[in-house]
Design a protein around this motif. Structure first.
Motif, PDB file in Angstrom:
ATOM      1  N   ALA A 290       3.944   6.500  -8.793  1.00 14.78           N
ATOM      2  CA  ALA A 290       2.804   6.360  -7.886  1.00 14.78           C
ATOM      3  C   ALA A 290       2.050   7.674  -7.686  1.00 14.78           C
ATOM      4  CB  ALA A 290       3.271   5.829  -6.530  1.00 14.78           C
ATOM      5  N   GLU A 291       2.743   8.803  -7.636  1.00 13.33           N
ATOM      6  CA  GLU A 291       2.101  10.071  -7.272  1.00 13.33           C
ATOM      7  C   GLU A 291       0.918  10.438  -8.168  1.00 13.33           C
ATOM      8  OE1 GLU A 291       2.992  14.810  -6.451  1.00 13.33           O
ATOM      9  OE2 GLU A 291       4.688  13.468  -6.887  1.00 13.33           O
ATOM     10  N   PRO A 292       1.053  10.442  -9.504  1.00 12.43           N
ATOM     11  CA  PRO A 292      -0.103  10.841 -10.318  1.00 12.43           C
ATOM     12  C   PRO A 292      -1.289   9.889 -10.165  1.00 12.43           C
ATOM     13  CG  PRO A 292       1.678  10.003 -11.704  1.00 12.43           C
ATOM     14  CD  PRO A 292       2.245  10.200 -10.344  1.00 12.43           C
ATOM     15  N   LEU A 293      -1.023   8.617  -9.883  1.00 14.28           N
ATOM     16  CA  LEU A 293      -2.121   7.671  -9.677  1.00 14.28           C
ATOM     17  C   LEU A 293      -2.849   7.967  -8.370  1.00 14.28           C
ATOM     18  CD1 LEU A 293      -0.479   4.306 -10.818  1.00 14.28           C
ATOM     19  CD2 LEU A 293      -1.785   5.943 -12.161  1.00 14.28           C
ATOM     20  N   PHE A 294      -2.096   8.253  -7.305  1.00 13.00           N
ATOM     21  CA  PHE A 294      -2.724   8.629  -6.032  1.00 13.00           C
ATOM     22  C   PHE A 294      -3.583   9.883  -6.206  1.00 13.00           C
ATOM     23  CE2 PHE A 294       0.616   6.335  -3.332  1.00 13.00           C
ATOM     24  CZ  PHE A 294      -0.286   5.427  -2.830  1.00 13.00           C
ATOM     25  N   ARG A 295      -3.058  10.857  -6.937  1.00 13.21           N
ATOM     26  CA  ARG A 295      -3.797  12.114  -7.101  1.00 13.21           C
ATOM     27  C   ARG A 295      -5.050  11.913  -7.942  1.00 13.21           C
ATOM     28  NH1 ARG A 295      -1.356  16.387  -4.960  1.00 13.21           N
ATOM     29  NH2 ARG A 295       0.893  16.333  -4.550  1.00 13.21           N
ATOM     30  N   ASN A 318      -2.848   8.059   2.103  1.00 10.36           N
ATOM     31  CA  ASN A 318      -1.905   7.370   1.234  1.00 10.36           C
ATOM     32  C   ASN A 318      -1.029   8.348   0.452  1.00 10.36           C
ATOM     33  OD1 ASN A 318      -2.909   4.906   2.060  1.00 10.36           O
ATOM     34  ND2 ASN A 318      -4.224   4.630   0.276  1.00 10.36           N
ATOM     35  N   LEU A 319      -1.654   9.402  -0.095  1.00  8.26           N
ATOM     36  CA  LEU A 319      -0.879  10.413  -0.815  1.00  8.26           C
ATOM     37  C   LEU A 319       0.078  11.130   0.134  1.00  8.26           C
ATOM     38  CD1 LEU A 319      -0.154  12.124  -3.259  1.00  8.26           C
ATOM     39  CD2 LEU A 319      -2.186  13.542  -2.788  1.00  8.26           C
ATOM     40  N   ALA A 320      -0.401  11.440   1.348  1.00  8.05           N
ATOM     41  CA  ALA A 320       0.455  12.112   2.330  1.00  8.05           C
ATOM     42  C   ALA A 320       1.656  11.237   2.691  1.00  8.05           C
ATOM     43  CB  ALA A 320      -0.357  12.446   3.582  1.00  8.05           C
ATOM     44  N   ASN A 321       1.440   9.937   2.843  1.00  7.90           N
ATOM     45  CA  ASN A 321       2.554   9.033   3.125  1.00  7.90           C
ATOM     46  C   ASN A 321       3.594   9.059   2.020  1.00  7.90           C
ATOM     47  OD1 ASN A 321       2.475   7.702   5.628  1.00  7.90           O
ATOM     48  ND2 ASN A 321       0.801   6.386   4.974  1.00  7.90           N
ATOM     49  N   LEU A 322       3.120   9.081   0.780  1.00  9.43           N
ATOM     50  CA  LEU A 322       4.052   9.131  -0.347  1.00  9.43           C
ATOM     51  C   LEU A 322       4.859  10.429  -0.316  1.00  9.43           C
ATOM     52  CD1 LEU A 322       4.980   7.857  -3.101  1.00  9.43           C
ATOM     53  CD2 LEU A 322       3.278   9.370  -4.155  1.00  9.43           C
ATOM     54  N   LEU A 323       4.175  11.555  -0.098  1.00 13.91           N
ATOM     55  CA  LEU A 323       4.860  12.848  -0.053  1.00 13.91           C
ATOM     56  C   LEU A 323       5.874  12.880   1.087  1.00 13.91           C
ATOM     57  CD1 LEU A 323       1.795  15.166  -0.734  1.00 13.91           C
ATOM     58  CD2 LEU A 323       3.648  14.600  -2.335  1.00 13.91           C
ATOM     59  N   ARG A 324       5.531  12.263   2.197  1.00 18.28           N
ATOM     60  CA  ARG A 324       6.475  12.183   3.318  1.00 18.28           C
ATOM     61  C   ARG A 324       7.715  11.395   2.902  1.00 18.28           C
ATOM     62  NH1 ARG A 324       5.763   8.419   8.702  1.00 18.28           N
ATOM     63  NH2 ARG A 324       7.851   8.792   9.549  1.00 18.28           N
ATOM     64  N   MET A 326       8.903  11.118   0.072  1.00 19.46           N
ATOM     65  CA  MET A 326       9.646  11.901  -0.918  1.00 19.46           C
ATOM     66  C   MET A 326      10.273  13.146  -0.298  1.00 19.46           C
ATOM     67  SD  MET A 326       6.894  11.533  -4.066  1.00 19.46           S
ATOM     68  CE  MET A 326       7.921  12.214  -5.388  1.00 19.46           C
ATOM     69  N   GLY A 327      10.075  13.327   1.017  1.00 20.58           N
ATOM     70  CA  GLY A 327      10.660  14.467   1.709  1.00 20.58           C
ATOM     71  C   GLY A 327       9.891  15.763   1.550  1.00 20.58           C
ATOM     72  N   ARG A 328       8.666  15.696   1.061  1.00 21.96           N
ATOM     73  CA  ARG A 328       7.848  16.900   0.827  1.00 21.96           C
ATOM     74  C   ARG A 328       6.897  17.083   2.012  1.00 21.96           C
ATOM     75  NH1 ARG A 328       6.180  15.242  -5.228  1.00 21.96           N
ATOM     76  NH2 ARG A 328       4.622  16.898  -4.974  1.00 21.96           N
ATOM     77  N   PHE A 329       7.489  17.389   3.164  1.00 18.74           N
ATOM     78  CA  PHE A 329       6.775  17.395   4.435  1.00 18.74           C
ATOM     79  C   PHE A 329       5.673  18.442   4.500  1.00 18.74           C
ATOM     80  CE2 PHE A 329      11.086  15.941   6.357  1.00 18.74           C
ATOM     81  CZ  PHE A 329      10.866  14.655   5.887  1.00 18.74           C
ATOM     82  N   GLU A 330       5.951  19.645   3.992  1.00 25.82           N
ATOM     83  CA  GLU A 330       4.976  20.728   4.090  1.00 25.82           C
ATOM     84  C   GLU A 330       3.705  20.413   3.301  1.00 25.82           C
ATOM     85  OE1 GLU A 330       5.303  23.166   6.090  1.00 25.82           O
ATOM     86  OE2 GLU A 330       7.401  22.775   6.655  1.00 25.82           O
ATOM     87  N   GLU A 331       3.856  19.671   2.216  1.00 24.16           N
ATOM     88  CA  GLU A 331       2.683  19.270   1.438  1.00 24.16           C
ATOM     89  C   GLU A 331       1.916  18.140   2.132  1.00 24.16           C
ATOM     90  OE1 GLU A 331       3.311  18.833  -2.967  1.00 24.16           O
ATOM     91  OE2 GLU A 331       5.400  19.210  -2.401  1.00 24.16           O
ATOM     92  N   ALA A 332       2.631  17.285   2.841  1.00 22.65           N
ATOM     93  CA  ALA A 332       2.001  16.109   3.458  1.00 22.65           C
ATOM     94  C   ALA A 332       1.168  16.457   4.684  1.00 22.65           C
ATOM     95  CB  ALA A 332       3.078  15.094   3.840  1.00 22.65           C
ATOM     96  N   GLU A 333       1.625  17.410   5.494  1.00 20.42           N
ATOM     97  CA  GLU A 333       0.973  17.659   6.784  1.00 20.42           C
ATOM     98  C   GLU A 333      -0.519  17.989   6.669  1.00 20.42           C
ATOM     99  OE1 GLU A 333       1.362  20.360  10.857  1.00 20.42           O
ATOM    100  OE2 GLU A 333       2.927  20.503   9.311  1.00 20.42           O
ATOM    101  N   PRO A 334      -0.931  18.947   5.819  1.00 17.16           N
ATOM    102  CA  PRO A 334      -2.365  19.251   5.768  1.00 17.16           C
ATOM    103  C   PRO A 334      -3.213  18.071   5.289  1.00 17.16           C
ATOM    104  CG  PRO A 334      -1.180  20.393   4.019  1.00 17.16           C
ATOM    105  CD  PRO A 334      -0.156  19.846   4.945  1.00 17.16           C
ATOM    106  N   LEU A 335      -2.636  17.198   4.479  1.00 19.30           N
ATOM    107  CA  LEU A 335      -3.387  16.030   4.021  1.00 19.30           C
ATOM    108  C   LEU A 335      -3.608  15.048   5.170  1.00 19.30           C
ATOM    109  CD1 LEU A 335      -1.712  15.312   0.550  1.00 19.30           C
ATOM    110  CD2 LEU A 335      -3.646  16.799   1.084  1.00 19.30           C
ATOM    111  N   PHE A 336      -2.572  14.810   5.977  1.00 18.99           N
ATOM    112  CA  PHE A 336      -2.730  13.947   7.151  1.00 18.99           C
ATOM    113  C   PHE A 336      -3.794  14.512   8.096  1.00 18.99           C
ATOM    114  CE2 PHE A 336       1.787  12.166   6.683  1.00 18.99           C
ATOM    115  CZ  PHE A 336       1.344  10.888   6.380  1.00 18.99           C
ATOM    116  N   ARG A 337      -3.760  15.811   8.316  1.00 22.69           N
ATOM    117  CA  ARG A 337      -4.707  16.422   9.261  1.00 22.69           C
ATOM    118  C   ARG A 337      -6.130  16.378   8.705  1.00 22.69           C
ATOM    119  NH1 ARG A 337      -2.222  18.491  13.558  1.00 22.69           N
ATOM    120  NH2 ARG A 337      -0.016  19.082  13.398  1.00 22.69           N
ATOM    121  N   GLN A 338      -6.291  16.572   7.403  1.00 25.16           N
ATOM    122  CA  GLN A 338      -7.629  16.488   6.802  1.00 25.16           C
ATOM    123  C   GLN A 338      -8.187  15.071   6.925  1.00 25.16           C
ATOM    124  OE1 GLN A 338      -7.784  17.720   2.688  1.00 25.16           O
ATOM    125  NE2 GLN A 338      -9.979  17.300   2.503  1.00 25.16           N
TER     126      GLN A 338
END
Length: 416
Positions: A290-295, A318-324, A326-338
């Motif tokens: 799913a990740e490369p398709l979201f990106r 949607n991408l931030a939810n996927l990263l969450r 996958m446990g990649r929290f630091e990558e997800a947070e700025p996407l949720f805020r944006q």
């Protein structure tokens, strides 16, 4: 909660052959300024009606008047849906104005097609009223045609559906479009029936019309036509909503192949296809696929729609939810805020999608152990959902359940 890009995957009035044929080059009715003022007045009126209906609902519960409470609850839910739609239109008045003009064009074409027996004066009066944004005379004509001229009953029912759509009466629109499609099925009627049944939360019923639509598009437009790709997406999205993942996947992939070959990878609809397939793969826990398709969907949306578009915010979410997941929290947070910042500037802080994105950021902060930051976001999300969708809507129930689980985890973290 997953934030779906479904709005962009449905067939809308802009896709209607009749709307395109109607044109609107000759439109000389209500001005944009008049329309915008009327839209704001209508939003305020619906807001007032909702406050009154909520007060009546509260009173009926206090007096234990069960029958009245059920009636008031339905009224409250209908008004909440209306308010959410009018808020969207007020936030994007130019788009709403174009949507109204297209519907008027379709309605005028329908009236012309069934003009025999209506009477020239009555027809002229209906046209003049429509040009001023008044749909009442056209509605009366359609009702008479259904009762007296059975050969035009499907067209009249479709016209009633268009009026209900413009007046934000989703349940009524679903019934009228369903009636039209049942009488004489064609792509426009089947698409509208499927879309509004789905919008009214009746996905199980929507599927039948979407299956019929796909069959017609394959036969009339061709197996590899963009119209067929859209029909594939609509049906696949309904299958996904119903949890029929294995049936949905090949349809999403077929739509992607068609659009890749026809409209190309740089088109917004191709990004829609990528996003929807990625959502399905996420639902199936196939995160790495799913990740490369979201990106890719995000990058295409950035290039075609721009970073300030609500659909871009949905795809960020949607991408931030996927990263969450996958446990990649630091990558997800700025996407949720944006995504939230885009929502504030486009759909506003009272929109259910904004509440969904708030809830998702709160969930991430909870996963990171930042409970004090998460708590007010969770509360705000539930408040918006209760106000806009009502307490019985699935999204509201999910939001409330999330908050209850959050409070329990926070208490446990504090040793309570």
């Amino acid at each position: 909660m997953t934030s779906s890009d479904r709005t962009n995957s449905r067939i809308s009035i802009k896709d209607s052959d009749r709307a395109k044929a109607a044109g609107r080059d000759y439109y000389e009715g209500i001005t944009f300024e008049e329309f915008q003022a009327a839209l704001k007045d209508r939003e305020a009126s619906v807001r007032d009606d909702l406050a009154k209906a909520e007060a009546e609902l509260k009173r009926s519960h206090e007096l234990e008047l069960k029958v009245q409470a059920l009636e008031h609850e339905k009224s409250v839910n209908d008004l909440r849906q209306q308010l959410a739609e009018y808020e969207r239109r007020v936030k994007n008045p130019e788009q709403a104005f174009q949507e109204m003009k297209l519907r008027i064009g379709e309605l005028e074409k329908l009236l012309e097609d069934m003009s025999h027996g209506i009477g020239e004066n009555r027809l002229r009066s209906a046209h003049e009223a429509l040009e001023k944004g008044d749909f009442s005379e056209a509605a009366a004509i359609f009702a008479d045609v259904k009762a007296q001229a059975k050969e035009h009953a499907a067209e009249a029912a479709y016209g009633e559906g268009l009026i209900a759509e413009q007046l934000v009466r989703w349940g009524e629109a679903a019934e009228r479009f369903k009636e039209a499609a049942d009488l004489v099925p064609n792509p426009d009627r089947l698409a509208k029936a499927g879309t509004f049944l789905w919008r009214a939360g009746r996905s199980g019923e929507a599927v039948r019309y979407e299956e019929d639509l796909l069959a017609i598009q394959k036969r009339e437009a061709g197996e590899a036509a963009p119209e067929t790709a859209t029909a594939l997406n609509n049906l696949a999205e309904s299958y996904r909503t119903l949890g029929r993942f294995e049936e949905a996947e090949p349809l999403f992939r077929q739509a992607l192949e068609i659009d890749n070959a026809t409209i190309g990878e740089g088109h917004p609809d191709y990004a829609r296809d990528l996003n929807n397939l990625a959502l399905l793969l996420k639902d199936m826990d196939r995160f790495e696929e799913a990740e490369p398709l979201f990106r890719e969907a995000l990058e295409t949306g950035k290039a075609t729609l721009g970073e300030g578009h609500p659909a871009y915010a949905i795809r960020l979410n949607n991408l931030a939810n996927l990263l969450r997941d996958m446990g990649r929290f630091e990558e997800a947070e700025p996407l949720f805020r944006q995504a939230l910042e885009i929502d504030k500037a486009t759909i506003g802080e009272g929109h259910p999608d904004y509440a969904t994105h708030l809830n998702n950021l709160a969930g991430l902060l909870q996963d990171m152990g930042r409970f004090e930051e998460a708590a007010p976001l969770m509360d705000q999300a539930v408040e918006i959902l209760q106000e806009r969708l009502g307490p019985d809507h699935p999204n509201t129930k999910t939001g409330i359940k999330n908050r209850e689980l959050f409070r329990a985890k926070w208490a446990a973290a504090r040793g309570e």
